[in-house]
Design an enzyme around this catalytic site. Sequence first.
Site, PDB file in Angstrom:
ATOM      1  N   ARG B 118       0.806  -1.233   0.000  1.00  0.00           N
ATOM      2  CA  ARG B 118       0.000   0.000   0.000  1.00  0.00           C
ATOM      3  C   ARG B 118       0.835   1.277   0.000  1.00  0.00           C
ATOM      4  NH1 ARG B 118      -2.861  -2.837   4.099  1.00  0.00           N
ATOM      5  NH2 ARG B 118      -4.487  -4.134   3.199  1.00  0.00           N
ATOM      6  N   LYS B 140       2.168  11.089 -11.912  1.00  0.00           N
ATOM      7  CA  LYS B 140       1.328  10.112 -12.610  1.00  0.00           C
ATOM      8  C   LYS B 140       2.077   8.797 -12.770  1.00  0.00           C
ATOM      9  CE  LYS B 140      -1.634  13.052 -15.430  1.00  0.00           C
ATOM     10  NZ  LYS B 140      -2.097  13.288 -16.808  1.00  0.00           N
ATOM     11  N   GLU B 182       7.625  16.928 -26.323  1.00  0.00           N
ATOM     12  CA  GLU B 182       7.087  17.463 -25.060  1.00  0.00           C
ATOM     13  C   GLU B 182       7.731  18.800 -24.718  1.00  0.00           C
ATOM     14  OE1 GLU B 182       4.612  16.090 -23.298  1.00  0.00           O
ATOM     15  OE2 GLU B 182       4.512  14.044 -24.086  1.00  0.00           O
ATOM     16  N   LYS B 224       6.508  22.533 -16.072  1.00  0.00           N
ATOM     17  CA  LYS B 224       5.599  21.488 -15.601  1.00  0.00           C
ATOM     18  C   LYS B 224       5.389  21.580 -14.093  1.00  0.00           C
ATOM     19  CE  LYS B 224       4.096  16.823 -15.843  1.00  0.00           C
ATOM     20  NZ  LYS B 224       4.151  15.518 -16.491  1.00  0.00           N
ATOM     21  N   GLU B 234      -5.229  17.503 -11.484  1.00  0.00           N
ATOM     22  CA  GLU B 234      -5.617  17.582 -12.891  1.00  0.00           C
ATOM     23  C   GLU B 234      -7.058  18.030 -13.108  1.00  0.00           C
ATOM     24  OE1 GLU B 234      -4.976  15.102 -17.004  1.00  0.00           O
ATOM     25  OE2 GLU B 234      -4.819  14.059 -15.107  1.00  0.00           O
ATOM     26  N   ARG B 238      -3.884  21.843 -15.064  1.00  0.00           N
ATOM     27  CA  ARG B 238      -2.975  20.737 -15.365  1.00  0.00           C
ATOM     28  C   ARG B 238      -3.332  20.041 -16.673  1.00  0.00           C
ATOM     29  NH1 ARG B 238      -0.329  16.164 -11.464  1.00  0.00           N
ATOM     30  NH2 ARG B 238       0.459  14.855 -13.122  1.00  0.00           N
ATOM     31  N   ASN B 242      -1.893  18.190 -21.446  1.00  0.00           N
ATOM     32  CA  ASN B 242      -2.292  17.134 -22.377  1.00  0.00           C
ATOM     33  C   ASN B 242      -2.483  17.641 -23.804  1.00  0.00           C
ATOM     34  OD1 ASN B 242      -2.304  14.928 -20.574  1.00  0.00           O
ATOM     35  ND2 ASN B 242      -4.221  15.657 -19.699  1.00  0.00           N
ATOM     36  N   HIS B 245      -2.412  15.231 -26.637  1.00  0.00           N
ATOM     37  CA  HIS B 245      -2.444  13.872 -26.092  1.00  0.00           C
ATOM     38  C   HIS B 245      -3.738  13.131 -26.407  1.00  0.00           C
ATOM     39  CE1 HIS B 245       1.170  15.162 -24.119  1.00  0.00           C
ATOM     40  NE2 HIS B 245       1.310  14.026 -23.484  1.00  0.00           N
ATOM     41  N   HIS B 249      -3.164   9.885 -28.097  1.00  0.00           N
ATOM     42  CA  HIS B 249      -3.531   8.586 -27.502  1.00  0.00           C
ATOM     43  C   HIS B 249      -4.340   7.754 -28.491  1.00  0.00           C
ATOM     44  CE1 HIS B 249      -2.990   9.587 -22.936  1.00  0.00           C
ATOM     45  NE2 HIS B 249      -1.850   9.478 -23.584  1.00  0.00           N
ATOM     46  N   HIS B 262       5.553   7.543 -27.948  1.00  0.00           N
ATOM     47  CA  HIS B 262       4.595   8.474 -27.343  1.00  0.00           C
ATOM     48  C   HIS B 262       4.809   9.891 -27.864  1.00  0.00           C
ATOM     49  CE1 HIS B 262       1.990  10.324 -24.395  1.00  0.00           C
ATOM     50  NE2 HIS B 262       2.988  11.079 -23.966  1.00  0.00           N
TER      51      HIS B 262
END
Lengths: 366, 366
Positions: B118, B140, B182, B224, B234, B238, B242, B245, B249, B262
Amino acid sequence: MQTLKVDLGERSYPIHIGEGLLDQPELLAPHIAGRQVAIISNETVAPLYLERLSRSLAAYSVISVILPDGEAFKNWETLQRIFDGLLTARHDRRTTVVALGGGVIGDMAGFAAACYQRGVDFIQVPTTLLSQVDSSVGGKTGINHPLGKNMVGAFYQPNAVLIDTATLNTLPPRELSAGLAEVIKYGLICDEPFLTWLEEHVDALRNLDQVALTEAISRSCAAKALVVNADERESGVRATLNLGHTFGHAIETHMGYGVWLHGEAVAAGTVMALEMSQRLGWISVQERDRGIRLFQRAGLPVIPPEEMTEADFLEHMAIDKKVIDGRLRLVLLRRMGEAVVTDDYPKEILQATLGADYRALAQLKG
Amino acid sequence: MQTLKVDLGERSYPIHIGEGLLDQPELLAPHIAGRQVAIISNETVAPLYLERLSRSLAAYSVISVILPDGEAFKNWETLQRIFDGLLTARHDRRTTVVALGGGVIGDMAGFAAACYQRGVDFIQVPTTLLSQVDSSVGGKTGINHPLGKNMVGAFYQPNAVLIDTATLNTLPPRELSAGLAEVIKYGLICDEPFLTWLEEHVDALRNLDQVALTEAISRSCAAKALVVNADERESGVRATLNLGHTFGHAIETHMGYGVWLHGEAVAAGTVMALEMSQRLGWISVQERDRGIRLFQRAGLPVIPPEEMTEADFLEHMAIDKKVIDGRLRLVLLRRMGEAVVTDDYPKEILQATLGADYRALAQLKG
């Protein structure tokens, strides 16, 4: 209906306890932000309660994912079916995951909610006594790994917990007893008067007396909420909730998940903790026997598996989460109603505890 | 060495950037609480840097788990090997997981750290430009699911990030370019002067000029960190990170993970976002072409896969995490150096964007 609040700042949540809560939509609505709801249940509980819960969620777009029943299925493969269901139905990050079932369903649905799109809303509707008094409170979620129980998981708080005490009417007696193991535990670790109350009401609890059950659940949840409030991340006092669990986990791991119920392993494990506390001179022989007797009256095993050797226990306990830098921390009783976490004990006493004649102790009480 | 601080209250952490940091044990020591360390790397990076990093961790009991290289392995089966390694070596909850590699290693090691018992400590040592400027900052973590990228994961902050710029000397040129996608993105979304700087230095960056690389990484991480500081979860600003993205994606998912890098998918996706912003009248044709030209000079694709239809894009985007209650939110450019997140656009403009002739646009720049 009684409502407890688990106070964790902005992640605080209510626990509602009462008869017939499944049929009260107004308790769910305040905790659902989006339009999508995914009910996670299992093959045993779904036929009993899924339709009623779905009716209370009729205002939303609801899917259900029905998993096989049992600790043996608390693994990645089963968890994956929740993700499959959510993705196939195109649930977005505002979906709410609702766990309808016992501790295994709560742990898996909670972990799925913690991980799905990096975290979505989560409501617990526990239907076993064990999950009502233990696993629905405290934010622990996760799955088992072939090398250890609950080794993969997250701390993740529900938005709300709904405990419908009437669901216990369909619970098998063996599982009711398993839940009582955790109830008794709360008395042993922090509430001696509750132990006395339990000695007076253990027969009523086993006979499903609703008044007694409501009292026992409320008192157990309040005890756990108090401990969790004080220590959310388990660095200190929260660890006392693991009374009997280090020995118990060794039993579960050795026997294979699902052979002993969790509560049964905790009962036998707690008897070992009582024995060790007595050998340390912290509680008397009479107090140890009082605890053993209560577990027996609750219909629980008090003897660890005959086939487990001292070496078996040590091997399984060495990868327990309570191990810090190789020293084995144990939860023991400083006195009845007060547990402590300690690694300060003679190794010989642990060895003598593992080798004690529990059959003889059990028979003395018979 | 430059040090940035990502300010997240009690979970704040430093990003150290400079040449040769792999050989500086004093940068790691303050962030390791226990005696056990697990280095997670892959078959490409481990032969290059594992021995050096291990030498800097000689004071600890170190294991390494070497995974196969590539986005195609960013799945549960590979993640399981980290848990297997930790449990077999009996690492307890005070272990520290160190990610040595690119974004895939960082995402998987970070998710493993988030879930193991955990949650355990975590240090990032990113060795690709992409992971240095993007995935090592922001918390992330996660893995892919057959039905969607990054669908299972956690927000989990590292204790520290160490960026050794010298590791870029062994990075394949194609991956260096992917990282530049990026870097360019930061200019487009929030730093117009950085765009001008990049136009002046893009050749130097591709030629591995260390001074230019250090400046580009620092400026990207700072951008960032600023955005992440403002919005850890997010919900708002934030999401501008993306840019490109959502379209990207869809490309990655449709082509199969790992076919397009990517950064390559982000480049082509960002060109689509530029095209849509131009069609909305927010930026001029000249500004759109300025962006396209910069991606081309960085060695990046600016044309989505010929085989992808409008319907393919819409299908894949409908389960993107940016979807809120069925409305497709997109990151677009209000002007050069200012991104916005919006679902307020005519559906026809999205359709026209998906059907635009990108081959023609690319040739105009050639």
